[in-house]
Design a protein around this motif. Structure first.
Motif, PDB file in Angstrom:
ATOM      1  N   LEU A  23      47.485 -26.162 161.753  1.00 47.33           N
ATOM      2  CA  LEU A  23      48.121 -26.961 162.799  1.00 47.33           C
ATOM      3  C   LEU A  23      47.121 -27.369 163.874  1.00 47.33           C
ATOM      4  O   LEU A  23      47.220 -28.465 164.446  1.00 47.33           O
ATOM      5  N   GLY A  24      46.146 -26.505 164.141  1.00 48.18           N
ATOM      6  CA  GLY A  24      45.169 -26.816 165.172  1.00 48.18           C
ATOM      7  C   GLY A  24      44.078 -27.771 164.732  1.00 48.18           C
ATOM      8  O   GLY A  24      43.677 -28.653 165.483  1.00 48.18           O
ATOM      9  N   GLU A  25      43.598 -27.612 163.482  1.00 48.48           N
ATOM     10  CA  GLU A  25      42.460 -28.398 163.021  1.00 48.48           C
ATOM     11  C   GLU A  25      42.851 -29.683 162.292  1.00 48.48           C
ATOM     12  O   GLU A  25      42.020 -30.587 162.141  1.00 48.48           O
ATOM     13  N   LEU A  26      44.094 -29.771 161.813  1.00 48.48           N
ATOM     14  CA  LEU A  26      44.537 -30.958 161.075  1.00 48.48           C
ATOM     15  C   LEU A  26      45.795 -31.533 161.727  1.00 48.48           C
ATOM     16  O   LEU A  26      46.847 -31.643 161.094  1.00 48.48           O
ATOM     17  N   PRO A  27      45.714 -31.906 163.000  1.00 52.01           N
ATOM     18  CA  PRO A  27      46.923 -32.273 163.739  1.00 52.01           C
ATOM     19  C   PRO A  27      47.578 -33.573 163.279  1.00 52.01           C
ATOM     20  O   PRO A  27      48.775 -33.772 163.495  1.00 52.01           O
ATOM     21  N   ASP A  28      46.810 -34.470 162.658  1.00 54.42           N
ATOM     22  CA  ASP A  28      47.376 -35.765 162.272  1.00 54.42           C
ATOM     23  C   ASP A  28      48.174 -35.692 160.978  1.00 54.42           C
ATOM     24  O   ASP A  28      49.089 -36.489 160.762  1.00 54.42           O
ATOM     25  N   LEU A  29      47.823 -34.749 160.097  1.00 56.96           N
ATOM     26  CA  LEU A  29      48.603 -34.531 158.876  1.00 56.96           C
ATOM     27  C   LEU A  29      48.502 -33.056 158.483  1.00 56.96           C
ATOM     28  O   LEU A  29      47.840 -32.694 157.511  1.00 56.96           O
ATOM     29  N   PRO A  30      49.147 -32.178 159.257  1.00 54.25           N
ATOM     30  CA  PRO A  30      49.153 -30.760 158.892  1.00 54.25           C
ATOM     31  C   PRO A  30      49.999 -30.535 157.639  1.00 54.25           C
ATOM     32  O   PRO A  30      50.736 -31.428 157.212  1.00 54.25           O
ATOM     33  N   HIS A  31      49.894 -29.360 157.074  1.00 51.64           N
ATOM     34  CA  HIS A  31      50.636 -29.091 155.843  1.00 51.64           C
ATOM     35  C   HIS A  31      50.982 -27.611 155.759  1.00 51.64           C
ATOM     36  O   HIS A  31      50.482 -26.790 156.534  1.00 51.64           O
ATOM     37  N   LEU A  32      51.837 -27.284 154.814  1.00 58.86           N
ATOM     38  CA  LEU A  32      52.253 -25.898 154.606  1.00 58.86           C
ATOM     39  C   LEU A  32      51.189 -25.187 153.769  1.00 58.86           C
ATOM     40  O   LEU A  32      50.969 -25.543 152.615  1.00 58.86           O
ATOM     41  N   PRO A  33      50.506 -24.175 154.313  1.00 53.37           N
ATOM     42  CA  PRO A  33      49.451 -23.508 153.552  1.00 53.37           C
ATOM     43  C   PRO A  33      50.013 -22.681 152.392  1.00 53.37           C
ATOM     44  O   PRO A  33      51.142 -22.206 152.429  1.00 53.37           O
ATOM     45  N   GLU A  34      49.177 -22.519 151.380  1.00 51.06           N
ATOM     46  CA  GLU A  34      49.479 -21.633 150.254  1.00 51.06           C
ATOM     47  C   GLU A  34      48.376 -20.582 150.182  1.00 51.06           C
ATOM     48  O   GLU A  34      47.194 -20.924 150.233  1.00 51.06           O
ATOM     49  N   LEU A  35      48.760 -19.315 150.059  1.00 48.92           N
ATOM     50  CA  LEU A  35      47.795 -18.220 150.020  1.00 48.92           C
ATOM     51  C   LEU A  35      47.986 -17.415 148.732  1.00 48.92           C
ATOM     52  O   LEU A  35      48.681 -16.399 148.707  1.00 48.92           O
ATOM     53  N   PRO A  36      47.384 -17.861 147.627  1.00 52.68           N
ATOM     54  CA  PRO A  36      47.592 -17.181 146.340  1.00 52.68           C
ATOM     55  C   PRO A  36      47.103 -15.746 146.306  1.00 52.68           C
ATOM     56  O   PRO A  36      47.535 -14.974 145.436  1.00 52.68           O
ATOM     57  N   ALA A  37      46.238 -15.343 147.242  1.00 52.25           N
ATOM     58  CA  ALA A  37      45.762 -13.953 147.257  1.00 52.25           C
ATOM     59  C   ALA A  37      46.888 -12.971 147.564  1.00 52.25           C
ATOM     60  O   ALA A  37      46.733 -11.763 147.351  1.00 52.25           O
ATOM     61  N   ARG A  38      48.028 -13.466 148.034  1.00 52.12           N
ATOM     62  CA  ARG A  38      49.157 -12.573 148.315  1.00 52.12           C
ATOM     63  C   ARG A  38      49.846 -12.087 147.041  1.00 52.12           C
ATOM     64  O   ARG A  38      50.718 -11.228 147.111  1.00 52.12           O
ATOM     65  N   GLY A  39      49.494 -12.648 145.890  1.00 51.30           N
ATOM     66  CA  GLY A  39      50.073 -12.177 144.650  1.00 51.30           C
ATOM     67  C   GLY A  39      50.738 -13.286 143.854  1.00 51.30           C
ATOM     68  O   GLY A  39      50.792 -14.445 144.288  1.00 51.30           O
ATOM     69  N   PRO A  40      51.277 -12.953 142.660  1.00 49.19           N
ATOM     70  CA  PRO A  40      51.845 -13.965 141.765  1.00 49.19           C
ATOM     71  C   PRO A  40      52.935 -14.820 142.408  1.00 49.19           C
ATOM     72  O   PRO A  40      53.086 -15.994 142.071  1.00 49.19           O
ATOM     73  N   ALA A  41      53.701 -14.248 143.326  1.00 52.61           N
ATOM     74  CA  ALA A  41      54.771 -15.012 143.971  1.00 52.61           C
ATOM     75  C   ALA A  41      54.230 -16.129 144.845  1.00 52.61           C
ATOM     76  O   ALA A  41      54.956 -17.067 145.185  1.00 52.61           O
ATOM     77  N   ALA A  42      52.947 -16.048 145.219  1.00 54.12           N
ATOM     78  CA  ALA A  42      52.351 -17.030 146.125  1.00 54.12           C
ATOM     79  C   ALA A  42      51.388 -17.980 145.426  1.00 54.12           C
ATOM     80  O   ALA A  42      50.785 -18.825 146.075  1.00 54.12           O
ATOM     81  N   THR A  43      51.230 -17.848 144.102  1.00 55.66           N
ATOM     82  CA  THR A  43      50.364 -18.766 143.374  1.00 55.66           C
ATOM     83  C   THR A  43      51.053 -20.117 143.216  1.00 55.66           C
ATOM     84  O   THR A  43      52.239 -20.281 143.522  1.00 55.66           O
ATOM     85  N   MET A  44      50.313 -21.094 142.713  1.00 51.91           N
ATOM     86  CA  MET A  44      50.899 -22.411 142.506  1.00 51.91           C
ATOM     87  C   MET A  44      52.123 -22.340 141.599  1.00 51.91           C
ATOM     88  O   MET A  44      53.161 -22.951 141.870  1.00 51.91           O
ATOM     89  N   THR A  45      52.030 -21.560 140.513  1.00 52.47           N
ATOM     90  CA  THR A  45      53.160 -21.442 139.594  1.00 52.47           C
ATOM     91  C   THR A  45      54.319 -20.700 140.239  1.00 52.47           C
ATOM     92  O   THR A  45      55.480 -21.127 140.138  1.00 52.47           O
ATOM     93  N   GLY A  46      54.037 -19.589 140.907  1.00 52.36           N
ATOM     94  CA  GLY A  46      55.099 -18.838 141.575  1.00 52.36           C
ATOM     95  C   GLY A  46      55.788 -19.662 142.634  1.00 52.36           C
ATOM     96  O   GLY A  46      57.019 -19.631 142.781  1.00 52.36           O
ATOM     97  N   ARG A  47      55.005 -20.420 143.378  1.00 51.55           N
ATOM     98  CA  ARG A  47      55.549 -21.284 144.422  1.00 51.55           C
ATOM     99  C   ARG A  47      56.424 -22.374 143.801  1.00 51.55           C
ATOM    100  O   ARG A  47      57.483 -22.717 144.328  1.00 51.55           O
ATOM    101  N   GLY A  48      55.964 -22.940 142.676  1.00 54.19           N
ATOM    102  CA  GLY A  48      56.753 -23.967 142.006  1.00 54.19           C
ATOM    103  C   GLY A  48      58.072 -23.430 141.500  1.00 54.19           C
ATOM    104  O   GLY A  48      59.125 -24.066 141.640  1.00 54.19           O
TER     105      GLY A  48
END
Length: 327
Positions: A23-48
């Protein structure tokens, strides 16, 4: 004006800190971060799968698998984690106006990474991959509506559909469960139709549908034909045909998000002037004026930053923002 944004993923497990950074560094087009290091539930597939409606899934030693019944424990955890992240977003981004971006795994990347109830990839069953794509489209409608409710001041919501596996799906390069064979290639009309369901669902909810891929060989014309109004790509892997497609997209008022800084720590950091010059050379090759493309051109990392160090992330985002400002 040209703006900067992230592709989606970041290193580490601290969502609140990463969201604050975005939110601070990309103020013109911020986005929802994804942190796959949190485990399978947070990977691209788990998120999908957390977004997918009606279908249940669980986690097996080989990865995510559809259950044929209700969601398993890990599937419920993926949905809960997404809801928690949206709660944090709603709190920290209160009063946010302008633009915002969310990401979701595309139907073909999910089909190539999720197994059927009896094993092997969804990709190997035409009916199963159709069902998964339609369930993703339906779930995405609900997801977009939820984000809109949480961010009422946002008037431009971008939905980025991530398809890193699409090129392999089309070329018949996705291995079967045994590893000795590959799944048959999917014909372009079928690939386009599944993407169209998902992109159309986003558009019908008032969002702007993009498709992201950093895999070389992805047919960008197919993505545009399926309804993508934004293409997010890595500048370093583009072919001559890709350049033509992207130039046409910009001329027709569509968005191009160009990956111009490394996704992992470089041996030597580029300067904002060097990044700006690389974009200007690309626009000159296409015969386009940077003042004319304006906000239709977006600068991003080459791909997700999950494999980078936190130090490079903290340098890369300001670098993108500075280069976008120069343009």
């Amino acid at each position: 004006m040209t703006v900067a944004t992230g592709v989606g993923s970041y290193p580490g497990e601290d969502f609140d800190e990463t969201l604050r950074l975005v939110l601070g560094e990309l103020p013109d087009l911020p986005h929802l971060p994804e942190l796959p290091a949190r485990g399978p539930a947070a990977t691209m597939t788990g998120r999908g799968l957390a977004v997918v409606a009606e279908l249940g899934a669980d986690l097996q030693p080989a990865g995510w698998r559809l259950t044929g019944s209700g969601p398993g424990l890990d599937h419920r955890r993926a949905r809960s984690l997404l809801a928690q992240d949206l709660d944090a977003l709603e709190e920290r981004a209160e009063g946010l106006t302008g633009a915002f971006k969310i990401q979701v795994a595309g139907p073909w990347t999910l089909a190539a990474t999720v197994e059927r109830p009896r094993g092997d990839k969804v990709l190997g069953d035409r009916g199963a991959r159709r069902e998964l794509a339609q369930a993703l489209a339906e779930g995405l409608r609900t997801h977009v509506a939820d984000v809109r409710r949480r961010l009422p001041g946002v008037d431009r919501l971008v939905v980025q559909v991530d398809e890193p596996a699409l090129a392999a799906v089309l070329d018949g390069r996705v291995p079967t469960a045994s590893g000795f064979h590959q799944h048959r290639s999917v014909a372009h009309p079928e690939a386009s139709a599944a993407l169209e369901w998902v992109l159309e669902a986003a558009a019908e909810e008032g969002a702007e549908p993009w498709v992201h891929t950093c895999a070389p060989g992805t047919p960008l014309g197919l993505l545009r034909g399926a309804g993508a109004r934004g293409l997010s790509v890595d500048l370093a892997v583009l072919s001559a045909a890709d350049h033509d497609t992207l130039g046409e997209a910009l001329e027709r008022g569509e968005t191009v998000a160009l990956g111009v800084v490394p996704a992992t720590d470089p041996a030597q950091d580029p300067t904002d002037a060097e990044v700006t010059e690389s974009v200007l050379r690309w626009l000159d090759m296409l015969g386009l004026d940077p003042h004319e493309v304006g906000e239709r051109l977006v600068l991003t990392p080459a791909c997700g930053l999950a494999g980078a160090t936190p130090g490079w992330v903290r340098r890369a985002l300001p670098l993108l923002r500075a280069a976008a400002g120069h343009l």
